[in-house]
Scaffold this motif. Structure first.
Motif, PDB file in Angstrom:
ATOM      1  N   LEU A  55     -15.734   6.083  48.554  1.00  0.00           N
ATOM      2  CA  LEU A  55     -16.637   5.366  47.634  1.00  0.00           C
ATOM      3  C   LEU A  55     -17.977   5.076  48.307  1.00  0.00           C
ATOM      4  N   LEU A  56     -17.932   4.690  49.582  1.00  0.00           N
ATOM      5  CA  LEU A  56     -19.167   4.373  50.305  1.00  0.00           C
ATOM      6  C   LEU A  56     -19.953   5.621  50.684  1.00  0.00           C
ATOM      7  N   ALA A  57     -19.252   6.731  50.879  1.00  0.00           N
ATOM      8  CA  ALA A  57     -19.930   7.975  51.276  1.00  0.00           C
ATOM      9  C   ALA A  57     -20.496   8.735  50.087  1.00  0.00           C
ATOM     10  N   ALA A  58     -20.178   8.286  48.882  1.00  0.00           N
ATOM     11  CA  ALA A  58     -20.655   8.977  47.680  1.00  0.00           C
ATOM     12  C   ALA A  58     -22.135   8.714  47.460  1.00  0.00           C
ATOM     13  N   ASP A  59     -22.838   9.749  47.125  1.00  0.00           N
ATOM     14  CA  ASP A  59     -24.265   9.666  46.832  1.00  0.00           C
ATOM     15  C   ASP A  59     -24.481   8.824  45.578  1.00  0.00           C
ATOM     16  N   PRO A  60     -25.151   7.679  45.689  1.00  0.00           N
ATOM     17  CA  PRO A  60     -25.351   6.829  44.504  1.00  0.00           C
ATOM     18  C   PRO A  60     -26.216   7.492  43.436  1.00  0.00           C
ATOM     19  N   LYS A  61     -26.935   8.549  43.806  1.00  0.00           N
ATOM     20  CA  LYS A  61     -27.775   9.256  42.834  1.00  0.00           C
ATOM     21  C   LYS A  61     -26.966  10.266  42.029  1.00  0.00           C
ATOM     22  N   LYS A  62     -25.686  10.435  42.376  1.00  0.00           N
ATOM     23  CA  LYS A  62     -24.824  11.396  41.685  1.00  0.00           C
ATOM     24  C   LYS A  62     -23.569  10.673  41.194  1.00  0.00           C
ATOM     25  N   PRO A  63     -23.691   9.861  40.159  1.00  0.00           N
ATOM     26  CA  PRO A  63     -22.586   9.004  39.718  1.00  0.00           C
ATOM     27  C   PRO A  63     -21.406   9.745  39.097  1.00  0.00           C
ATOM     28  N   LYS A  64     -21.534  11.022  38.834  1.00  0.00           N
ATOM     29  CA  LYS A  64     -20.460  11.755  38.168  1.00  0.00           C
ATOM     30  C   LYS A  64     -19.444  12.331  39.164  1.00  0.00           C
ATOM     31  N   LEU A  65     -19.577  12.032  40.435  1.00  0.00           N
ATOM     32  CA  LEU A  65     -18.624  12.540  41.422  1.00  0.00           C
ATOM     33  C   LEU A  65     -17.239  11.962  41.169  1.00  0.00           C
ATOM     34  N   LYS A  66     -16.216  12.794  41.333  1.00  0.00           N
ATOM     35  CA  LYS A  66     -14.835  12.334  41.135  1.00  0.00           C
ATOM     36  C   LYS A  66     -14.333  11.756  42.452  1.00  0.00           C
ATOM     37  N   ILE A  67     -14.121  10.434  42.439  1.00  0.00           N
ATOM     38  CA  ILE A  67     -13.693   9.717  43.637  1.00  0.00           C
ATOM     39  C   ILE A  67     -12.496   8.857  43.250  1.00  0.00           C
ATOM     40  N   PRO A  68     -11.498   8.764  44.125  1.00  0.00           N
ATOM     41  CA  PRO A  68     -10.366   7.884  43.806  1.00  0.00           C
ATOM     42  C   PRO A  68     -10.849   6.451  43.592  1.00  0.00           C
ATOM     43  N   ALA A  69     -10.090   5.707  42.822  1.00  0.00           N
ATOM     44  CA  ALA A  69     -10.476   4.331  42.497  1.00  0.00           C
ATOM     45  C   ALA A  69      -9.759   3.336  43.395  1.00  0.00           C
ATOM     46  N   LEU A  70     -10.451   2.265  43.705  1.00  0.00           N
ATOM     47  CA  LEU A  70      -9.847   1.091  44.321  1.00  0.00           C
ATOM     48  C   LEU A  70      -9.478   0.187  43.156  1.00  0.00           C
ATOM     49  N   LYS A  71      -8.296  -0.440  43.220  1.00  0.00           N
ATOM     50  CA  LYS A  71      -7.831  -1.238  42.088  1.00  0.00           C
ATOM     51  C   LYS A  71      -7.538  -2.670  42.515  1.00  0.00           C
ATOM     52  N   GLU A  72      -7.570  -3.559  41.563  1.00  0.00           N
ATOM     53  CA  GLU A  72      -7.232  -4.961  41.816  1.00  0.00           C
ATOM     54  C   GLU A  72      -5.813  -5.077  42.382  1.00  0.00           C
ATOM     55  N   ASP A  73      -4.917  -4.171  41.970  1.00  0.00           N
ATOM     56  CA  ASP A  73      -3.546  -4.162  42.501  1.00  0.00           C
ATOM     57  C   ASP A  73      -3.528  -3.961  44.013  1.00  0.00           C
ATOM     58  N   ASP A  74      -4.529  -3.277  44.557  1.00  0.00           N
ATOM     59  CA  ASP A  74      -4.609  -3.076  46.006  1.00  0.00           C
ATOM     60  C   ASP A  74      -4.828  -4.408  46.720  1.00  0.00           C
ATOM     61  N   VAL A  75      -5.635  -5.270  46.120  1.00  0.00           N
ATOM     62  CA  VAL A  75      -5.863  -6.615  46.667  1.00  0.00           C
ATOM     63  C   VAL A  75      -4.594  -7.449  46.504  1.00  0.00           C
ATOM     64  N   THR A  76      -3.953  -7.332  45.351  1.00  0.00           N
ATOM     65  CA  THR A  76      -2.738  -8.095  45.073  1.00  0.00           C
ATOM     66  C   THR A  76      -1.639  -7.763  46.081  1.00  0.00           C
ATOM     67  N   LEU A  77      -1.516  -6.504  46.462  1.00  0.00           N
ATOM     68  CA  LEU A  77      -0.521  -6.122  47.474  1.00  0.00           C
ATOM     69  C   LEU A  77      -0.750  -6.898  48.766  1.00  0.00           C
ATOM     70  N   LEU A  78      -2.001  -6.981  49.207  1.00  0.00           N
ATOM     71  CA  LEU A  78      -2.310  -7.721  50.438  1.00  0.00           C
ATOM     72  C   LEU A  78      -1.953  -9.192  50.286  1.00  0.00           C
TER      73      LEU A  78
END
Length: 183
Positions: free
Chosen positions: A70-93
Protein backbone atom coordinates in the motif's frame (compact mmCIF):
# COMPACT_ATOMS: atom_id res chain seq x y z
CA UNK A 1 15.43 -11.90 -14.37
CA UNK A 2 18.45 -10.43 -12.64
CA UNK A 3 18.26 -9.09 -9.10
CA UNK A 4 20.17 -5.96 -10.07
CA UNK A 5 18.81 -3.50 -12.60
CA UNK A 6 21.25 -0.60 -12.05
CA UNK A 7 18.24 1.74 -12.17
CA UNK A 8 18.74 2.75 -8.53
CA UNK A 9 22.40 3.63 -8.86
CA UNK A 10 21.61 7.36 -8.95
CA UNK A 11 19.60 7.26 -5.72
CA UNK A 12 16.12 6.82 -7.13
CA UNK A 13 13.69 3.90 -7.09
CA UNK A 14 10.32 3.08 -8.65
CA UNK A 15 6.99 2.96 -6.90
CA UNK A 16 4.41 0.34 -7.89
CA UNK A 17 3.00 2.00 -10.97
CA UNK A 18 6.29 3.29 -12.32
CA UNK A 19 6.93 6.77 -10.90
CA UNK A 20 10.54 7.38 -9.91
CA UNK A 21 11.27 8.92 -6.50
CA UNK A 22 14.32 9.56 -4.36
CA UNK A 23 15.33 6.70 -2.10
CA UNK A 24 15.13 9.24 0.75
CA UNK A 25 11.46 10.01 0.01
CA UNK A 26 9.11 9.72 3.01
CA UNK A 27 7.20 6.98 1.19
CA UNK A 28 10.40 4.93 0.80
CA UNK A 29 11.39 5.55 4.44
CA UNK A 30 7.91 4.41 5.47
CA UNK A 31 7.79 1.12 3.62
CA UNK A 32 11.50 0.52 4.15
CA UNK A 33 10.98 0.70 7.90
CA UNK A 34 7.95 -1.59 7.62
CA UNK A 35 10.24 -4.03 5.76
CA UNK A 36 12.84 -3.74 8.55
CA UNK A 37 10.10 -4.46 11.10
CA UNK A 38 9.02 -7.49 9.10
CA UNK A 39 12.57 -8.84 9.20
CA UNK A 40 12.77 -8.36 12.97
CA UNK A 41 9.45 -10.16 13.34
CA UNK A 42 10.85 -13.06 11.34
CA UNK A 43 13.69 -13.23 13.89
CA UNK A 44 11.16 -13.06 16.76
CA UNK A 45 9.01 -15.75 15.11
CA UNK A 46 12.01 -18.02 14.59
CA UNK A 47 12.75 -18.00 18.32
CA UNK A 48 9.14 -18.25 19.58
CA UNK A 49 8.54 -21.43 21.56
CA UNK A 50 4.83 -21.83 21.00
CA UNK A 51 3.08 -22.53 17.73
CA UNK A 52 0.24 -20.06 18.35
CA UNK A 53 2.65 -17.13 18.63
CA UNK A 54 4.49 -18.26 15.50
CA UNK A 55 1.17 -18.50 13.64
CA UNK A 56 0.05 -15.02 14.75
CA UNK A 57 3.43 -13.52 13.84
CA UNK A 58 3.22 -15.10 10.38
CA UNK A 59 -0.17 -13.42 9.90
CA UNK A 60 1.34 -10.12 11.09
CA UNK A 61 4.24 -10.49 8.66
CA UNK A 62 1.76 -11.07 5.84
CA UNK A 63 -0.17 -7.93 6.86
CA UNK A 64 3.11 -5.97 6.90
CA UNK A 65 3.71 -7.03 3.28
CA UNK A 66 0.24 -5.68 2.50
CA UNK A 67 1.11 -2.41 4.26
CA UNK A 68 4.39 -2.26 2.36
CA UNK A 69 2.53 -2.71 -0.93
CA UNK A 70 0.00 0.00 0.00
CA UNK A 71 2.83 2.40 0.85
CA UNK A 72 4.86 1.50 -2.24
CA UNK A 73 1.92 2.15 -4.57
CA UNK A 74 2.15 5.23 -6.74
CA UNK A 75 -0.52 7.63 -5.42
CA UNK A 76 -0.88 9.02 -8.95
CA UNK A 77 -2.09 5.59 -10.16
CA UNK A 78 -5.08 4.77 -7.92
CA UNK A 79 -6.31 1.89 -10.08
CA UNK A 80 -3.48 -0.46 -9.04
CA UNK A 81 -4.69 -3.77 -7.60
CA UNK A 82 -3.30 -4.01 -4.08
CA UNK A 83 -4.39 -6.28 -1.24
CA UNK A 84 -6.52 -4.58 1.39
CA UNK A 85 -5.80 -4.02 5.05
CA UNK A 86 -8.97 -4.64 7.06
CA UNK A 87 -10.34 -3.62 10.44
CA UNK A 88 -10.35 -7.36 11.28
CA UNK A 89 -6.54 -7.24 11.11
CA UNK A 90 -6.55 -4.72 13.98
CA UNK A 91 -9.16 -6.76 15.85
CA UNK A 92 -6.91 -9.85 15.72
CA UNK A 93 -4.13 -7.90 17.46
CA UNK A 94 -6.56 -6.64 20.11
CA UNK A 95 -7.82 -10.17 20.80
CA UNK A 96 -4.25 -11.41 21.14
CA UNK A 97 -3.38 -8.57 23.51
CA UNK A 98 -6.44 -9.39 25.65
CA UNK A 99 -5.59 -13.12 25.63
CA UNK A 100 -2.02 -12.55 26.82
CA UNK A 101 -2.96 -9.90 29.39
CA UNK A 102 -5.26 -12.39 31.14
CA UNK A 103 -2.17 -14.16 32.49
CA UNK A 104 -0.09 -11.04 33.25
CA UNK A 105 0.11 -8.98 36.41
CA UNK A 106 -1.17 -5.42 35.95
CA UNK A 107 1.58 -3.03 34.94
CA UNK A 108 2.41 -0.67 37.82
CA UNK A 109 5.56 0.98 36.46
CA UNK A 110 7.52 1.39 33.26
CA UNK A 111 9.71 -1.63 32.66
CA UNK A 112 13.19 -1.78 31.23
CA UNK A 113 13.48 -3.81 28.02
CA UNK A 114 15.54 -6.96 28.36
CA UNK A 115 16.10 -9.88 30.67
CA UNK A 116 16.38 -12.50 27.92
CA UNK A 117 17.43 -12.37 24.24
CA UNK A 118 13.91 -13.34 23.10
CA UNK A 119 12.36 -10.53 25.14
CA UNK A 120 14.97 -8.04 23.90
CA UNK A 121 14.30 -8.96 20.24
CA UNK A 122 10.58 -8.30 20.73
CA UNK A 123 11.31 -4.90 22.27
CA UNK A 124 13.59 -4.02 19.34
CA UNK A 125 10.78 -4.98 16.95
CA UNK A 126 8.40 -2.80 19.01
CA UNK A 127 10.76 0.18 18.66
CA UNK A 128 11.09 -0.36 14.90
CA UNK A 129 7.29 -0.56 14.72
CA UNK A 130 7.02 2.82 16.45
CA UNK A 131 9.55 4.29 14.01
CA UNK A 132 7.55 2.91 11.07
CA UNK A 133 4.44 4.48 12.57
CA UNK A 134 6.20 7.87 12.87
CA UNK A 135 7.33 7.72 9.22
CA UNK A 136 3.83 6.80 8.06
CA UNK A 137 2.31 9.63 10.11
CA UNK A 138 4.80 12.05 8.53
CA UNK A 139 3.93 10.72 5.07
CA UNK A 140 0.23 11.11 5.86
CA UNK A 141 0.79 14.82 6.53
CA UNK A 142 2.12 15.20 2.96
CA UNK A 143 0.03 12.73 0.97
CA UNK A 144 -3.17 10.76 1.30
CA UNK A 145 -2.56 7.35 2.83
CA UNK A 146 -4.80 4.60 4.13
CA UNK A 147 -5.45 5.68 7.75
CA UNK A 148 -5.91 2.05 8.82
CA UNK A 149 -2.15 1.62 8.33
CA UNK A 150 -1.41 3.98 11.23
CA UNK A 151 -4.03 2.29 13.41
CA UNK A 152 -2.57 -1.15 12.61
CA UNK A 153 1.01 -0.09 13.37
CA UNK A 154 -0.11 1.55 16.61
CA UNK A 155 -1.92 -1.59 17.73
CA UNK A 156 0.97 -3.78 16.58
CA UNK A 157 3.38 -1.91 18.84
CA UNK A 158 0.95 -2.50 21.73
CA UNK A 159 0.81 -6.18 20.80
CA UNK A 160 4.61 -6.40 20.75
CA UNK A 161 4.88 -4.75 24.17
CA UNK A 162 2.44 -7.26 25.65
CA UNK A 163 4.13 -10.12 23.76
CA UNK A 164 7.45 -9.12 25.35
CA UNK A 165 5.88 -9.16 28.83
CA UNK A 166 4.09 -12.44 28.13
CA UNK A 167 7.29 -14.01 26.79
CA UNK A 168 9.22 -12.85 29.87
CA UNK A 169 6.57 -14.43 32.10
CA UNK A 170 6.72 -17.72 30.20
CA UNK A 171 10.52 -17.73 30.42
CA UNK A 172 10.35 -16.94 34.16
CA UNK A 173 12.23 -13.70 33.54
CA UNK A 174 11.63 -11.04 36.16
CA UNK A 175 10.55 -7.69 34.76
CA UNK A 176 12.81 -4.84 35.83
CA UNK A 177 10.82 -1.74 36.73
CA UNK A 178 12.23 1.65 35.87
CA UNK A 179 13.11 3.45 39.06
CA UNK A 180 12.75 7.13 38.25
CA UNK A 181 14.27 8.01 41.62
CA UNK A 182 17.61 6.42 40.58
CA UNK A 183 18.29 9.20 38.04
Amino acid sequence: MKIYTKKGDAGETSLFGGSRVSKSDLRIESYGTVDELNSWLGFVRDSADDRHTRDVLKIVQDRLFTIGALLAADPKKPKLKIPALKEDDVTLLEKEIDRMEESLQPLKAFILPGGHPDVSRIHIARCVCRRAERWVVALGKKEKIETLIIKYLNRLSDYLFVLARWTAKNLNVKEIPWDAADG
